[in-house]
Scaffold this motif. Structure first.
Motif, PDB file in Angstrom:
ATOM      1  N   MET A   1       0.829  -1.196   0.000  1.00  0.00           N
ATOM      2  CA  MET A   1       0.000   0.000   0.000  1.00  0.00           C
ATOM      3  C   MET A   1       0.871   1.256   0.000  1.00  0.00           C
ATOM      4  O   MET A   1       0.678   2.176  -0.794  1.00  0.00           O
ATOM      5  CB  MET A   1      -0.875  -0.039   1.264  1.00  0.00           C
TER       6      MET A   1
ATOM      7  N   ILE B   1       2.577   1.942  -3.317  1.00  0.00           N
ATOM      8  CA  ILE B   1       1.721   2.599  -4.309  1.00  0.00           C
ATOM      9  C   ILE B   1       1.660   4.099  -4.037  1.00  0.00           C
ATOM     10  O   ILE B   1       1.763   4.922  -4.945  1.00  0.00           O
ATOM     11  CB  ILE B   1       0.294   2.005  -4.262  1.00  0.00           C
TER      12      ILE B   1
ATOM     13  N   VAL C   1      -4.964  -1.472  -6.241  1.00  0.00           N
ATOM     14  CA  VAL C   1      -4.821  -0.356  -5.310  1.00  0.00           C
ATOM     15  C   VAL C   1      -4.352   0.889  -6.063  1.00  0.00           C
ATOM     16  O   VAL C   1      -4.848   1.992  -5.836  1.00  0.00           O
ATOM     17  CB  VAL C   1      -3.848  -0.730  -4.165  1.00  0.00           C
ATOM     18  N   PHE C   2      -3.418   0.706  -6.980  1.00  0.00           N
ATOM     19  CA  PHE C   2      -2.932   1.826  -7.790  1.00  0.00           C
ATOM     20  C   PHE C   2      -4.089   2.472  -8.547  1.00  0.00           C
ATOM     21  O   PHE C   2      -4.257   3.687  -8.537  1.00  0.00           O
ATOM     22  CB  PHE C   2      -1.874   1.317  -8.771  1.00  0.00           C
TER      23      PHE C   2
ATOM     24  N   MET D   1      -6.456   4.306  -6.163  1.00  0.00           N
ATOM     25  CA  MET D   1      -5.905   5.540  -5.596  1.00  0.00           C
ATOM     26  C   MET D   1      -5.714   6.616  -6.659  1.00  0.00           C
ATOM     27  O   MET D   1      -5.935   7.790  -6.401  1.00  0.00           O
ATOM     28  CB  MET D   1      -4.592   5.244  -4.883  1.00  0.00           C
ATOM     29  N   LYS D   2      -5.297   6.191  -7.833  1.00  0.00           N
ATOM     30  CA  LYS D   2      -5.064   7.157  -8.897  1.00  0.00           C
ATOM     31  C   LYS D   2      -6.374   7.856  -9.289  1.00  0.00           C
ATOM     32  O   LYS D   2      -6.411   9.054  -9.510  1.00  0.00           O
ATOM     33  CB  LYS D   2      -4.457   6.462 -10.107  1.00  0.00           C
TER      34      LYS D   2
ATOM     35  N   ARG E   1      -7.321   5.536   2.765  1.00  0.00           N
ATOM     36  CA  ARG E   1      -6.251   4.598   2.461  1.00  0.00           C
ATOM     37  C   ARG E   1      -6.553   3.225   3.031  1.00  0.00           C
ATOM     38  O   ARG E   1      -6.315   2.192   2.414  1.00  0.00           O
ATOM     39  CB  ARG E   1      -4.984   5.089   3.159  1.00  0.00           C
TER      40      ARG E   1
ATOM     41  N   THR F   1      -9.171   1.420   1.121  1.00  0.00           N
ATOM     42  CA  THR F   1      -8.606   0.969  -0.151  1.00  0.00           C
ATOM     43  C   THR F   1      -7.810  -0.327   0.037  1.00  0.00           C
ATOM     44  O   THR F   1      -7.958  -1.282  -0.723  1.00  0.00           O
ATOM     45  CB  THR F   1      -7.673   2.053  -0.731  1.00  0.00           C
ATOM     46  N   ALA F   2      -6.980  -0.338   1.087  1.00  0.00           N
ATOM     47  CA  ALA F   2      -6.176  -1.531   1.359  1.00  0.00           C
ATOM     48  C   ALA F   2      -7.083  -2.730   1.635  1.00  0.00           C
ATOM     49  O   ALA F   2      -6.838  -3.840   1.140  1.00  0.00           O
ATOM     50  CB  ALA F   2      -5.245  -1.287   2.540  1.00  0.00           C
TER      51      ALA F   2
ATOM     52  N   TYR G   1      -7.172  -6.236  -0.315  1.00  0.00           N
ATOM     53  CA  TYR G   1      -6.948  -7.539   0.322  1.00  0.00           C
ATOM     54  C   TYR G   1      -8.065  -8.528   0.007  1.00  0.00           C
ATOM     55  O   TYR G   1      -7.825  -9.688  -0.309  1.00  0.00           O
ATOM     56  CB  TYR G   1      -6.834  -7.384   1.841  1.00  0.00           C
TER      57      TYR G   1
ATOM     58  N   ASP H   1      -3.159  -5.861   9.880  1.00  0.00           N
ATOM     59  CA  ASP H   1      -2.811  -4.500   9.461  1.00  0.00           C
ATOM     60  C   ASP H   1      -3.240  -3.473  10.508  1.00  0.00           C
ATOM     61  O   ASP H   1      -2.499  -2.545  10.826  1.00  0.00           O
ATOM     62  CB  ASP H   1      -3.502  -4.182   8.124  1.00  0.00           C
TER      63      ASP H   1
END
Lengths: 78, 398
Positions: free
Chosen positions: A37, A40, B298-299, B302-303, B310, B313-314, B318, B350
């Motif tokens: 994460m 990225i 994820v890229f 996020m993009k 965040r 998103t993670a 997963y 996490d």
């Protein structure tokens, strides 16, 4: 601001730790400072701040493992 | 004609050694006999897919033609254009044979698809990887011969480890120095003997000697029992030693051929947490999912700022990764539950790591907490393997 400072600032941000500034040879993956994460986020910030394009295929962890390696890598890409 | 399950029969090893000797002598003298290497590879592929498995052999040929065509066409397209939808279609087409093979038994009363063959998953991982890296511009030129050598590299054809194209090609086009190669030979021999210990002794002990009576006892008792707990640990040991043993053979034989196929296992049972575990267990598979599914998803999220947080998103990443991994193992409730279990475990992990980072200094960290962490992780992992084994399905639903 030169590239090195900029990269360190971004790294400090993404790892949420000042350690990357104190030890430029610290392994950010082994030390748990950066995970997928975080990687990225690092890629995206380098893209936005420095305008360099890093495809995920080029993000080989061993080549991006320490602040020094990252600085060298980024400098070669600018 | 007979067919061989790779690395199962002692005769397979004798054949291997006999046919590999010229290759070894060649590399020791700084030469690769590429034509001979190719003939041997094809010979072993015939041994694996010949005789009663001829049907699978034909499927393999058709599959290879299809995938090579997909890779070649996409690379040709990519050298001029770069539209996202073409990339998506190329990936979907590349995974379509595997998807059919995985879905067919689930909707057809367990009857396997007629297009399947041993190792189709691992070939698909390699093909998809090539398409993705072409899109990134990391693989620039289509080379038919190298693509075939990479896809059909026989030591790893049936069950991995999953190599990377660019890494493989670097080794393949290069002849290691004598000094380096001698070191590789030593390692190769060591790995193969370690493999014997793992697969023919330990996996035999756990899987063939111990497991059946424990399984019988657990089924006799029904429901929760100590035998079920025993089954969980014994199965976990069998799973590890069997697959790690096989992987050691594949890596060892690769080394003999001057190819440093990546390792698959790195002492997974001393993992400190689930994240650590996935960096040690079936590594080439988990890294494949990490690099080609999780990172890219994820890229993308996020993009395009699809999700603000965040952390969320993670979590989405997963769940996508582990659900896909579950489905890949097979479309049954227990494989999918196994995927979900690991997704939940890694999300908890996490959260804990974030908490720990925030409260650094106030959480004790010493030898004792380390042992405790390993103990917890080991048990969570074994529980996940019990789900994975499908034994609960037998125990509760049949």
């Amino acid at each position: 601001m030169n590239t090195k400072d900029k990269v360190l600032e971004i790294l400090e941000n993404t790892t949420d730790s000042a350690e990357v500034r104190n030890n430029l040879d610290i392994n950010i993956f082994d030390e748990g400072l950066l995970d997928s994460m975080g990687s990225i986020q690092l890629i995206l910030e380098l893209q936005n701040e420095l305008g360099i394009d890093i495809p995920i295929s080029e993000f080989e962890r061993s080549e991006w493992a320490t602040p020094n390696l990252i600085i060298a890598k980024v400098e070669s890409m600018i | 004609m007979v067919s061989f399950q790779p690395y199962v029969n002692p005769i397979y090893f004798l054949y291997l050694i006999a046919f590999l000797i010229p290759i070894i002598i060649g590399i020791l003298n700084g030469k690769r006999f590429r034509v001979y290497e190719t003939i041997i590879s094809l010979l072993f592929i015939c041994l694996i897919f010949g005789g009663p498995k001829l049907h699978e052999g034909f499927n393999l040929i058709l599959y290879i033609i299809f995938e090579v065509l997909m890779i070649g066409l996409y690379m040709r397209y990519r050298s001029k254009h770069n539209q996202t939808w073409v990339f998506v279609v190329a990936v979907l087409l590349a995974i379509s044979p595997l998807s059919i093979v995985k879905i067919t038994p689930a909707i057809n009363n367990g009857i396997p698809s007629i297009i399947g063959f041993l190792g189709i998953s691992y070939l698909t991982f390699k093909a998809v990887q090539m398409i993705m890296e072409s899109r990134d511009g990391s693989i620039k030129k289509f080379d038919l011969m190298l693509t075939l050598q990479f896809l059909l590299f026989f030591p790893t054809i049936s069950s991995g480890p999953i190599d990377r194209y660019r890494r493989f090609v670097k080794d393949y086009q290069n002849v290691p120095s004598q000094e380096k190669y001698l070191e590789m030979l030593q390692k190769g021999i060591f790995y193969i003997f370690q493999g014997f210990l793992y697969k023919f002794l330990l996996a035999y002990l756990f899987g063939t000697v111990l497991l059946p009576p424990i399984a019988h006892a657990a089924l006799q008792h029904g429901g929760m029992s100590w035998a079920l707990v025993g089954y969980m640990y014994t199965y976990s040991m069998d799973l590890f030693f069997d697959f790690a043993g096989y992987s050691l053979f594949a890596v060892g034989i690769s080394y003999f051929m001057g190819i440093e196929t990546p390792m698959n296992f790195n002492k997974p049972f001393i993992s400190h947490n689930i994240k650590d575990f996935w960096n040690r267990w079936h590594m080439t598979l988990s890294f494949w999912f990490r690099d080609y599914v999780y990172m890219r998803l994820v890229f993308f999220m996020m993009k395009h700022k699809l999700i603000k947080s965040r952390i969320t998103t993670a979590i989405v990443g997963y769940f996508a990764l582990f659900l896909l991994m579950g489905f890949w193992h097979g479309v049954t409730w227990y494989y999918i539950a196994y995927g979900l279990f690991h997704a939940i475990a890694i999300v908890i992990n996490d959260t804990w790591l974030r908490f720990k980072k925030k409260h650094k200094g106030s959480i004790p960290s010493n030898k004792l907490t380390e042992i405790f962490a390993i103990f917890i992780t080991f048990n969570v992992v074994c529980l996940s393997f019990l789900i994975f084994s499908g034994f609960l399905d037998k125990l509760f639903f049949s």
